[in-house]
Design a protein around this motif. Structure first.
Motif, PDB file in Angstrom:
ATOM      1  N   GLU A   1       1.354   8.253 -13.060  1.00  0.00           N
ATOM      2  CA  GLU A   1       0.057   8.680 -12.528  1.00  0.00           C
ATOM      3  C   GLU A   1      -1.007   8.167 -13.474  1.00  0.00           C
ATOM      4  OE1 GLU A   1      -1.007  10.206  -9.757  1.00  0.00           O
ATOM      5  OE2 GLU A   1       1.051  10.031  -9.092  1.00  0.00           O
ATOM      6  N   GLY A   2      -2.213   8.088 -12.995  1.00  0.00           N
ATOM      7  CA  GLY A   2      -3.315   7.736 -13.868  1.00  0.00           C
ATOM      8  C   GLY A   2      -3.875   6.364 -13.599  1.00  0.00           C
ATOM      9  N   PRO A   3      -4.516   5.786 -14.606  1.00  0.00           N
ATOM     10  CA  PRO A   3      -5.310   4.584 -14.403  1.00  0.00           C
ATOM     11  C   PRO A   3      -4.491   3.334 -14.078  1.00  0.00           C
ATOM     12  CG  PRO A   3      -5.319   5.214 -16.725  1.00  0.00           C
ATOM     13  CD  PRO A   3      -4.615   6.298 -15.969  1.00  0.00           C
ATOM     14  N   GLN A   4      -3.166   3.359 -14.264  1.00  0.00           N
ATOM     15  CA  GLN A   4      -2.366   2.163 -14.016  1.00  0.00           C
ATOM     16  C   GLN A   4      -1.862   2.058 -12.578  1.00  0.00           C
ATOM     17  OE1 GLN A   4      -2.455  -0.092 -16.386  1.00  0.00           O
ATOM     18  NE2 GLN A   4      -3.647   1.424 -17.491  1.00  0.00           N
ATOM     19  N   LYS A   5      -2.130   3.047 -11.761  1.00  0.00           N
ATOM     20  CA  LYS A   5      -1.619   3.081 -10.400  1.00  0.00           C
ATOM     21  C   LYS A   5      -2.706   2.611  -9.433  1.00  0.00           C
ATOM     22  CE  LYS A   5       1.271   6.157  -7.692  1.00  0.00           C
ATOM     23  NZ  LYS A   5       1.863   7.478  -7.639  1.00  0.00           N
ATOM     24  N   ARG A   6      -2.411   1.534  -8.687  1.00  0.00           N
ATOM     25  CA  ARG A   6      -3.364   1.024  -7.694  1.00  0.00           C
ATOM     26  C   ARG A   6      -3.020   1.573  -6.322  1.00  0.00           C
ATOM     27  NH1 ARG A   6      -5.352  -4.965  -8.169  1.00  0.00           N
ATOM     28  NH2 ARG A   6      -4.612  -4.952  -6.045  1.00  0.00           N
ATOM     29  N   PHE A   7      -4.071   1.824  -5.545  1.00  0.00           N
ATOM     30  CA  PHE A   7      -3.906   2.358  -4.206  1.00  0.00           C
ATOM     31  C   PHE A   7      -4.511   1.393  -3.193  1.00  0.00           C
ATOM     32  CE2 PHE A   7      -3.654   5.908  -7.042  1.00  0.00           C
ATOM     33  CZ  PHE A   7      -2.688   6.731  -6.481  1.00  0.00           C
ATOM     34  N   ARG A   8      -3.916   1.381  -2.006  1.00  0.00           N
ATOM     35  CA  ARG A   8      -4.449   0.585  -0.894  1.00  0.00           C
ATOM     36  C   ARG A   8      -4.381   1.432   0.362  1.00  0.00           C
ATOM     37  NH1 ARG A   8       0.125  -0.923  -2.417  1.00  0.00           N
ATOM     38  NH2 ARG A   8      -0.472  -2.558  -3.822  1.00  0.00           N
ATOM     39  N   ILE A   9      -5.274   1.148   1.292  1.00  0.00           N
ATOM     40  CA  ILE A   9      -5.333   1.887   2.552  1.00  0.00           C
ATOM     41  C   ILE A   9      -4.238   1.368   3.492  1.00  0.00           C
ATOM     42  CG2 ILE A   9      -7.028   0.350   3.625  1.00  0.00           C
ATOM     43  CD1 ILE A   9      -8.371   2.915   4.790  1.00  0.00           C
ATOM     44  N   THR A  10      -3.669   2.253   4.293  1.00  0.00           N
ATOM     45  CA  THR A  10      -2.675   1.868   5.296  1.00  0.00           C
ATOM     46  C   THR A  10      -3.360   1.705   6.655  1.00  0.00           C
ATOM     47  OG1 THR A  10      -2.196   4.157   5.892  1.00  0.00           O
ATOM     48  CG2 THR A  10      -0.877   3.202   4.091  1.00  0.00           C
TER      49      THR A  10
ATOM     50  N   ARG B   1       0.496  11.319   0.486  1.00  0.00           N
ATOM     51  CA  ARG B   1       1.423  12.235   1.171  1.00  0.00           C
ATOM     52  C   ARG B   1       1.255  12.150   2.685  1.00  0.00           C
ATOM     53  NH1 ARG B   1      -0.685  17.944   0.753  1.00  0.00           N
ATOM     54  NH2 ARG B   1      -1.926  17.051   2.421  1.00  0.00           N
ATOM     55  N   ASP B   2      -0.014  12.022   3.141  1.00  0.00           N
ATOM     56  CA  ASP B   2      -0.316  11.973   4.573  1.00  0.00           C
ATOM     57  C   ASP B   2      -0.146  10.586   5.178  1.00  0.00           C
ATOM     58  OD1 ASP B   2      -0.887  14.652   4.290  1.00  0.00           O
ATOM     59  OD2 ASP B   2      -3.072  14.379   4.287  1.00  0.00           O
ATOM     60  N   GLY B   3       0.250   9.603   4.345  1.00  0.00           N
ATOM     61  CA  GLY B   3       0.495   8.254   4.852  1.00  0.00           C
ATOM     62  C   GLY B   3      -0.769   7.445   5.107  1.00  0.00           C
ATOM     63  N   LEU B   4      -1.897   7.855   4.540  1.00  0.00           N
ATOM     64  CA  LEU B   4      -3.162   7.153   4.766  1.00  0.00           C
ATOM     65  C   LEU B   4      -3.457   6.110   3.688  1.00  0.00           C
ATOM     66  CD1 LEU B   4      -5.278  10.211   5.952  1.00  0.00           C
ATOM     67  CD2 LEU B   4      -4.007   8.564   7.341  1.00  0.00           C
ATOM     68  N   VAL B   5      -2.820   6.275   2.518  1.00  0.00           N
ATOM     69  CA  VAL B   5      -2.878   5.253   1.466  1.00  0.00           C
ATOM     70  C   VAL B   5      -1.473   5.100   0.901  1.00  0.00           C
ATOM     71  CG1 VAL B   5      -5.254   5.848   0.834  1.00  0.00           C
ATOM     72  CG2 VAL B   5      -3.373   6.789  -0.503  1.00  0.00           C
ATOM     73  N   GLU B   6      -1.263   3.994   0.200  1.00  0.00           N
ATOM     74  CA  GLU B   6      -0.008   3.802  -0.520  1.00  0.00           C
ATOM     75  C   GLU B   6      -0.331   3.251  -1.891  1.00  0.00           C
ATOM     76  OE1 GLU B   6       2.102   1.314   2.196  1.00  0.00           O
ATOM     77  OE2 GLU B   6       0.967  -0.482   1.647  1.00  0.00           O
ATOM     78  N   SER B   7       0.550   3.552  -2.827  1.00  0.00           N
ATOM     79  CA  SER B   7       0.324   3.082  -4.193  1.00  0.00           C
ATOM     80  C   SER B   7       1.202   1.867  -4.437  1.00  0.00           C
ATOM     81  CB  SER B   7       0.628   4.191  -5.194  1.00  0.00           C
ATOM     82  OG  SER B   7       1.989   4.552  -5.126  1.00  0.00           O
ATOM     83  N   ASP B   8       0.996   1.256  -5.582  1.00  0.00           N
ATOM     84  CA  ASP B   8       1.742   0.042  -5.913  1.00  0.00           C
ATOM     85  C   ASP B   8       3.194   0.331  -6.280  1.00  0.00           C
ATOM     86  OD1 ASP B   8       1.491   1.182  -8.399  1.00  0.00           O
ATOM     87  OD2 ASP B   8       0.237  -0.410  -9.225  1.00  0.00           O
ATOM     88  N   GLY B   9       3.604   1.563  -6.176  1.00  0.00           N
ATOM     89  CA  GLY B   9       4.997   1.918  -6.436  1.00  0.00           C
ATOM     90  C   GLY B   9       5.261   2.361  -7.856  1.00  0.00           C
TER      91      GLY B   9
ATOM     92  N   LEU C   1     -13.777   3.238   0.554  1.00  0.00           N
ATOM     93  CA  LEU C   1     -13.754   2.348  -0.608  1.00  0.00           C
ATOM     94  C   LEU C   1     -12.468   1.525  -0.650  1.00  0.00           C
ATOM     95  CD1 LEU C   1     -15.262   4.809  -3.226  1.00  0.00           C
ATOM     96  CD2 LEU C   1     -16.373   2.776  -2.260  1.00  0.00           C
ATOM     97  N   LEU C   2     -11.362   2.124  -0.275  1.00  0.00           N
ATOM     98  CA  LEU C   2     -10.091   1.398  -0.269  1.00  0.00           C
ATOM     99  C   LEU C   2     -10.015   0.382   0.870  1.00  0.00           C
ATOM    100  CD1 LEU C   2      -7.643   4.279  -1.235  1.00  0.00           C
ATOM    101  CD2 LEU C   2      -8.197   2.225  -2.598  1.00  0.00           C
ATOM    102  N   SER C   3     -10.834   0.553   1.900  1.00  0.00           N
ATOM    103  CA  SER C   3     -10.828  -0.419   2.994  1.00  0.00           C
ATOM    104  C   SER C   3     -11.344  -1.779   2.524  1.00  0.00           C
ATOM    105  CB  SER C   3     -11.662   0.094   4.171  1.00  0.00           C
ATOM    106  OG  SER C   3     -13.042   0.053   3.871  1.00  0.00           O
ATOM    107  N   GLU C   4     -12.013  -1.809   1.369  1.00  0.00           N
ATOM    108  CA  GLU C   4     -12.508  -3.063   0.791  1.00  0.00           C
ATOM    109  C   GLU C   4     -11.424  -3.804   0.019  1.00  0.00           C
ATOM    110  OE1 GLU C   4     -16.971  -1.308  -0.032  1.00  0.00           O
ATOM    111  OE2 GLU C   4     -15.570  -1.508  -1.696  1.00  0.00           O
ATOM    112  N   GLY C   5     -10.339  -3.099  -0.320  1.00  0.00           N
ATOM    113  CA  GLY C   5      -9.248  -3.697  -1.082  1.00  0.00           C
ATOM    114  C   GLY C   5      -8.649  -2.685  -2.029  1.00  0.00           C
ATOM    115  N   PRO C   6      -7.482  -2.984  -2.614  1.00  0.00           N
ATOM    116  CA  PRO C   6      -6.798  -2.055  -3.516  1.00  0.00           C
ATOM    117  C   PRO C   6      -7.656  -1.736  -4.747  1.00  0.00           C
ATOM    118  CG  PRO C   6      -5.353  -3.865  -2.900  1.00  0.00           C
ATOM    119  CD  PRO C   6      -6.717  -4.226  -2.402  1.00  0.00           C
ATOM    120  N   LYS C   7      -7.545  -0.476  -5.184  1.00  0.00           N
ATOM    121  CA  LYS C   7      -8.322  -0.035  -6.350  1.00  0.00           C
ATOM    122  C   LYS C   7      -7.544   1.011  -7.135  1.00  0.00           C
ATOM    123  CE  LYS C   7     -12.682  -1.019  -4.191  1.00  0.00           C
ATOM    124  NZ  LYS C   7     -14.000  -0.692  -3.856  1.00  0.00           N
ATOM    125  N   TYR C   8      -7.901   1.122  -8.407  1.00  0.00           N
ATOM    126  CA  TYR C   8      -7.391   2.175  -9.276  1.00  0.00           C
ATOM    127  C   TYR C   8      -8.249   3.420  -9.112  1.00  0.00           C
ATOM    128  CZ  TYR C   8      -4.972  -1.697 -11.543  1.00  0.00           C
ATOM    129  OH  TYR C   8      -4.176  -2.784 -11.797  1.00  0.00           O
TER     130      TYR C   8
END
Length: 193
Positions: free
Chosen positions: A61-70, A49-57, A10-17
């Motif tokens: 935690e919770g609904p305000q944090k966006r994740f993207r695939i590395t 933690r495993d370096g497979l996704v990263e967050s917006d920094g 799902l994250l390969s399509e773009g960043p998501k919450y």
């Protein structure tokens, strides 16, 4: 089921919450497998933690944090999609275990046990077929999930029929014979270092 890899897809399509990922997961799987939002965030933490996704920094935690695939996450996803699951050993199926145990129990009508489960499975298949007629043409994911479940249930019913026949033949062929020990099912070779 690999929630980890489904989230990477799902994250390969773009960043998501996280909440978006939960909704997308349920929609893609035809709403057949509900997903707990806590499970989504726990999985995202491990992926990060495993370096497979990263967050917006964001530290929150919770609904305000966006994740993207590395890039490593994309590589992991590609390997997962093309690697067949390990089906070399049969799964521990409660129904199979139940029948295997019932065969050895005195005063148990195994045929009745088999038929009770068979009736239940046929009823489930009828319910899934009604769902398929109602909604499968409207949603590809749901249609595929329903087809998979119908094929799985059909295979279990066919196994029950085969088991019932084998049990009946065994009782006719050797009604009072002592049961012989069964050969061990070969397992994968274990390499010890």
């Amino acid at each position: 089921m690999s929630i980890r890899h489904a989230l990477l897809a799902l994250l390969s399509e773009g960043p998501k919450y996280g909440l978006q990922l939960r909704q997308d997961f349920e929609a893609r799987t035809g709403d057949v497998w509900p997903l707990n939002v806590g499970q989504v965030y726990t999985t995202l933490q491990r992926l990060e933690r495993d370096g497979l996704v990263e967050s917006d920094g964001s530290e929150e935690e919770g609904p305000q944090k966006r994740f993207r695939i590395t890039d490593d996450g994309r590589a992991e996803l590609a390997v997962w999609l093309r690697t067949p699951p390990d089906l070399s050993s049969p799964p521990r199926d409660e129904l199979v275990i139940k029948i295997l145990v019932a065969v050895r129990l005195p005063d148990v009508d195994v045929h009745e046990v088999v038929q009770a489960h068979r009736r239940y499975l046929v009823q489930l298949m009828q319910e899934w077929t009604r769902l398929k007629e109602y909604a499968a043409n409207r949603d590809l994911g749901f249609g595929l999930a329903v087809d998979a479940e119908l094929f799985r249930l059909d295979a279990v019913v066919r196994w029950l029929d085969a088991a019932d026949g084998r049990i009946k033949r065994a009782s006719v062929e050797r009604p009072d014979a002592e049961r012989l020990p069964l050969p061990r099912v070969p397992r994968k070779a274990v390499v010890r270092s």
